[in-house]
Scaffold this active site. Structure first.
Site, short mmCIF file in Angstrom:
data_model
loop_
_atom_site.label_atom_id
_atom_site.label_comp_id
_atom_site.label_asym_id
_atom_site.label_seq_id
_atom_site.Cartn_x
_atom_site.Cartn_y
_atom_site.Cartn_z
N GLY A 1 0.59 -1.20 -0.23
CA GLY A 1 -0.03 0.02 -0.06
C GLY A 1 0.80 1.24 -0.06
O GLY A 1 2.00 1.22 0.28
N ARG B 1 -2.85 7.78 4.16
CA ARG B 1 -3.08 8.87 5.11
C ARG B 1 -1.76 9.57 5.90
O ARG B 1 -1.75 10.42 6.69
CB ARG B 1 -3.80 8.05 6.19
CG ARG B 1 -5.10 7.69 5.90
CD ARG B 1 -5.70 6.75 6.84
NE ARG B 1 -5.40 5.31 6.42
CZ ARG B 1 -5.77 4.18 6.95
NH1 ARG B 1 -6.57 4.23 8.23
NH2 ARG B 1 -5.56 2.94 6.29
N TYR C 1 41.18 23.54 13.40
CA TYR C 1 40.55 22.71 12.29
C TYR C 1 41.88 21.85 11.78
O TYR C 1 42.96 22.16 11.41
CB TYR C 1 39.94 23.57 11.14
CG TYR C 1 39.88 22.62 10.12
CD1 TYR C 1 38.77 21.66 10.12
CD2 TYR C 1 40.50 22.51 8.78
CE1 TYR C 1 38.47 20.85 9.12
CE2 TYR C 1 40.40 21.69 7.82
CZ TYR C 1 39.27 20.84 7.98
OH TYR C 1 38.99 19.49 7.04
N ASN D 1 51.14 17.97 20.70
CA ASN D 1 50.41 19.36 21.59
C ASN D 1 49.98 20.27 20.44
O ASN D 1 51.00 20.84 19.72
CB ASN D 1 51.06 19.77 22.62
CG ASN D 1 50.23 21.02 23.28
OD1 ASN D 1 49.61 20.58 24.21
ND2 ASN D 1 50.34 22.19 22.81
N TYR E 1 42.91 22.50 1.49
CA TYR E 1 42.43 22.50 0.36
C TYR E 1 42.85 23.44 -0.35
O TYR E 1 42.99 24.82 0.18
CB TYR E 1 40.66 22.47 0.73
CG TYR E 1 39.88 22.60 -0.56
CD1 TYR E 1 39.93 21.53 -1.42
CD2 TYR E 1 38.87 23.60 -0.60
CE1 TYR E 1 38.99 21.59 -2.50
CE2 TYR E 1 38.06 23.49 -1.79
CZ TYR E 1 37.96 22.70 -2.64
OH TYR E 1 37.37 22.63 -3.74
N ALA F 1 54.61 29.90 17.58
CA ALA F 1 53.31 30.54 17.64
C ALA F 1 53.24 31.40 16.29
O ALA F 1 54.20 32.26 15.92
CB ALA F 1 52.85 31.22 18.62
C1 UD1 Z 1 -6.34 -3.57 8.24
C2 UD1 Z 1 -7.48 -4.49 8.37
C3 UD1 Z 1 -8.07 -4.03 9.75
C4 UD1 Z 1 -7.23 -4.06 11.05
C5 UD1 Z 1 -5.91 -3.31 10.59
C6 UD1 Z 1 -4.97 -3.64 11.69
C7 UD1 Z 1 -8.12 -5.07 6.14
C8 UD1 Z 1 -9.21 -4.93 4.98
N1 UD1 Z 1 -8.49 -4.40 7.34
O1 UD1 Z 1 -6.73 -2.32 8.08
O2 UD1 Z 1 -9.23 -5.03 10.01
O3 UD1 Z 1 -7.67 -3.75 12.07
O4 UD1 Z 1 -5.43 -3.69 9.44
O5 UD1 Z 1 -3.82 -2.78 11.51
O6 UD1 Z 1 -7.30 -6.03 6.03
N2 UD1 Z 1 -1.76 -3.83 1.73
C9 UD1 Z 1 -1.21 -4.26 0.69
N3 UD1 Z 1 -2.08 -4.59 -0.53
C10 UD1 Z 1 -3.32 -3.86 -0.58
C11 UD1 Z 1 -3.93 -3.42 0.66
C12 UD1 Z 1 -2.88 -3.43 1.83
O7 UD1 Z 1 -0.19 -4.88 0.55
O8 UD1 Z 1 -3.98 -3.93 -1.65
C13 UD1 Z 1 -1.02 -3.80 2.92
C14 UD1 Z 1 -0.69 -2.30 3.21
O9 UD1 Z 1 0.63 -1.79 2.73
C15 UD1 Z 1 -0.53 -2.52 4.84
C16 UD1 Z 1 -1.35 -3.55 5.26
O10 UD1 Z 1 -1.56 -4.28 4.22
O11 UD1 Z 1 0.83 -2.80 5.26
C17 UD1 Z 1 -2.75 -3.32 5.84
O12 UD1 Z 1 -3.23 -2.39 4.92
P1 UD1 Z 1 -3.94 -0.89 5.38
O13 UD1 Z 1 -4.69 -0.06 4.52
O14 UD1 Z 1 -3.15 -0.31 6.49
O15 UD1 Z 1 -5.28 -1.56 6.36
P2 UD1 Z 1 -5.69 -0.70 7.49
O16 UD1 Z 1 -6.90 0.08 6.82
O17 UD1 Z 1 -5.01 -0.56 8.66
CA CA Z 2 -3.02 -0.31 8.73
#
Ligand code: UD1
Ligand code: CA
Length: 456
Positions: free
Chosen positions: A12, A16, A367, A378, A388, A424
Site C-alpha cells: 500500500g 494517510r 581545524y 600538543n 584544500y 606561534a
Molecule cells: C487492516 C485491516 C483491519 C485491521 C487493521 C490493523 C483489512 C481490510 N483491514 O486495516 O481489519 O484492524 O489492518 O492494523 O485488512 N496492503 C497491501 N495491498 C493492498 C492493501 C493493503 O499490501 O492491496 C498492505 C498495506 O501496505 C499495509 C497492510 O496491507 O501494510 C494493511 O493495509 P491498510 O490499508 O493499512 O489496512 P488498515 O486500514 O489498517
Molecule cells: Ca494499517
C-alpha cells in the site's frame, strides 16, 4: 518450535501519511517500519519469508538488499486478501502455517507471534487472528462475537453499523493460517463492500463456517498499533524510545532524563555509562562501558570506546574513539576521525579524516583535516591544517611529540618531523625536519617612546 512461513503485506501507499515516501519506509527509531518487522520475524527462522510490494516496489526492495526475502509484486492494490493471493505462487509447495503480518505494525513482539503459533497449533485452527481492546478503535476492523462470545466475523469500520462501531475489540491484522486451506478461502472473498476491496479479515467468517476459526486476545494493545498517519508514527516513536531506554537501563546504563533522549534501535551501550539529558544517539553507534555522555550531544555512526567523557554540545558523525578520550564541550568530529586512546579534543575544534595518536591534545579552536598525527603531540589554540587548495585535498603528517604553537597554519601537503616545534603564529609551507624549530613570523621590532610620538 517447529518453523512456519511468513508473509508481510507492504504494497500500500499509505495515503494517510501524505508522503512521497512509501509508508513502510518511514523510519522509526532510525529503522524503516518494515525493517522492524523483518528484524522480529527473522528470529522465528521462517522457512520462507515473503513480502508483497506494490507502491514504490523497487525502492522498498532496495532498502532491504539482504538475502532471504522473496519479493512479490502486487500491481494494483485491490485489498489485503488480493495481496495474499498474489503471493500464493511463491508459497506453493510450502505446508503448515503461514503467519500474515502488515508492514505497518512495527512493534509486534516475538513472544506474541510464538504464542499465536502455539495457540493455533493446539486448537488445530484453520485461521487464528490476534485481537486487542482499544479505547478508541476508530479505523480498525472490529471483532464481532455472538451472544455466547464466540467469534462470528470481522467487520471493517467503513462497513460497520453503529452498534458494531461501538465494539472495542479490534483486529490487529496479524493472522496465522493453514496454508492448505488458504487458497480455497481466498477464492471465496469478494470485493462487495464499502471500499470495493478484497478484505483479508473476511477469512474469519469463512473459517467460522467450517468451525476452525480462533481469536487470540493480546492484552498489550500498543505493541499491535498500526502506523497509518504521522500522529500514530510519533506515538510509536515515543513508545519504542521508552522500550529501548528500559532495555539499556536493565543492562546497567543510566539515563538522567530518559524522556529527553532519543536513540536508534541498533545502538549498543556498555554497562555503567551515564547519559545526561537531551542526547541523540543515531544509528550504527556503539558506546563502550563507563562512558559519560554530556548534555545536548548528537552522536551518529560512531564508535566510542570505554571510559570516554564527551562533554556537552558535541557533534560526532562517523568517528571512532578508541577509549579513555575526553572531548568537548562543543567539539565536532566528522567522518574519518579516529582518536587513539587518551587523545583529547577540546572546545570549538573540528576534525575530519584525522587520525590522532595516543595522548595527543587538540584543545582549543582548531581545524584538523586529512591529517595523520602521531603520539603526544600538543596542538596550540587556533591551529589550522590548510588542506584544500580550491581543487584538491592534501595531507598533513605530524610525527610524534611535535609541539605546535598557537595561531599556526600548516599548508598541506606537508610533514612535520618528530619533536619539532612550530613557533606561534607560523605559517608552515614546507617540511619541518625532526627536532627543528620552525618560525615564519617577522622579527618583533620596537619603536621607543611611541607613546609620546603618537598623534594625540
Ligand atoms: C487492516 C485491516 C483491519 C485491521 C487493521 C490493523 C483489512 C481490510 N483491514 O486495516 O481489519 O484492524 O489492518 O492494523 O485488512 N496492503 C497491501 N495491498 C493492498 C492493501 C493493503 O499490501 O492491496 C498492505 C498495506 O501496505 C499495509 C497492510 O496491507 O501494510 C494493511 O493495509 P491498510 O490499508 O493499512 O489496512 P488498515 O486500514 O489498517
Ligand atoms: Ca494499517
Amino acid at each position: 518450535m517447529e518453523s512456519c512461513a511468513v508473509l508481510i503485506l507492504a504494497a500500500g501507499q499509505g495515503t494517510r501519511m501524505r508522503s512521497s515516501l512509501a509508508k513502510v519506509l518511514h523510519p522509526l527509531a532510525g529503522r524503516p517500519l518494515l525493517g522492524h518487522i523483518l528484524h522480529t520475524v527473522r528470529q522465528l527462522l521462517p522457512e520462507r519469508l515473503v513480502v508483497v510490494v506494490g507502491h514504490q516496489a523497487e525502492r522498498v526492495q532496495a532498502a532491504f538488499p539482504d538475502e532471504g526475502i522473496l519479493w512479490v509484486f502486487q500491481p494494483e492494490q485491490l485489498g489485503t486478501a488480493h495481496a495474499v493471493s498474489c503471493a500464493l505462487p511463491d508459497l506453493a509447495g510450502q505446508q503448515g502455517e503461514l503467519l500474515i503480518l502488515s508492514g505497518d505494525t512495527p512493534l509486534i513482539e516475538l513472544t506474541m507471534l510464538k504464542s499465536l503459533l502455539q495457540w493455533h497449533r493446539q486448537h488445530k485452527n484453520g485461521v487464528t487472528v490476534v485481537s486487542t481492546k482499544l479505547d478508541n478503535p476508530a479505523g480498525y476492523g472490529r471483532i464481532v462475537r455472538d451472544s455466547a462470545g464466540l467469534l462470528q466475523r470481522i467487520v471493517e469500520e467503513k462497513d460497520a453499523s453503529a452498534v458494531e462501531k461501538a465494539l472495542t475489540e479490534v483486529n490487529s491484522g496479524i493472522y496465522c493460517v493453514d496454508l492448505l486451506r488458504l487458497p480455497h478461502w481466498l477464492q471465496q472473498i469478494s470485493a462487495n463492500n464499502a471500499q470495493r476491496e478484497y478484505y483479508l479479515p473476511d477469512l474469519l467468517a469463512l473459517a467460522v463456517r467450517e468451525k476452525c476459526a480462533g481469536v487470540v486476545f493480546h492484552e498489550e494493545a500498543l505493541s499491535l498499533s498500526g502506523v497509518n498517519d504521522r500522529q500514530q508514527l510519533a506515538v510509536l516513536e515515543k513508545l519504542l524510545r521508552d522500550r529501548l531506554v528500559a532495555q539499556w537501563q536493565s543492562r546497567g546504563v543510566t539515563f538522567i532524563d530518559p524522556s529527553s533522549c532519543w536513540l536508534a534501535s541498533d545502538v549498543l551501550i556498555g554497562q555503567d555509562t551515564v547519559i545526561e539529558p537531551n542526547v541523540i544517539l543515531g544509528s550504527e553507534t556503539v558506546i563502550g562501558e563507563e562512558c559519560w555522555i554530556g548534555p545536548f550531544c548528537e552522536i551518529r555512526s560512531s564508535q566510542i570506546g570505554s571510559g570516554c567523557r564527551i562533554k556537552g554540545f558535541c557533534h560526532l558523525e562517523g568517528a571512532v574513539l578508541d577509549g579513555n578520550n575526553e572531548i568537548g564541550p562543543y567539539a565536532r568530529l566528522r567522518p574519518g576521525t579516529v582518536l587513539a586512546e587518551t587523545a583529547r579534543v577540546g572546545n570549538f575544534c573540528e576534525l575530519k579524516k584525522a587520525h590522532i595518536g595516543e595522548g595527543s591534545k587538540i584543545n582549543h579552536l582548531s581545524y584538523i583535516g586529512d591529517t595523520t598525527m602521531g603520539r603526544n603531540v600538543n596542538v596550540g589554540a587556533g591551529t589550522i591544517t590548510c588542506n584544500y587548495d580550491g581543487q584538491h585535498k592534501h595531507k598533513t603528517i605530524i610525527e610524534d611529540s611535535v609541539f605546535i604553537g598557537s595561531d599556526t597554519q600548516l599548508v598541506a601537503p606537508v610533514r612535520i618531523g618528530e619533536r619539532a616545534v612550530i613557533g606561534a603564529g607560523t605559517t608552515v609551507t614546507k617540511e619541518v625536519p625532526a627536532e627543528a624549530l620552525a618560525v615564519s613570523r617577522t622579527a618583533q621590532t620596537h619603536i621607543a617612546h611611541w607613546h609620546k610620538k603618537r598623534p594625540q
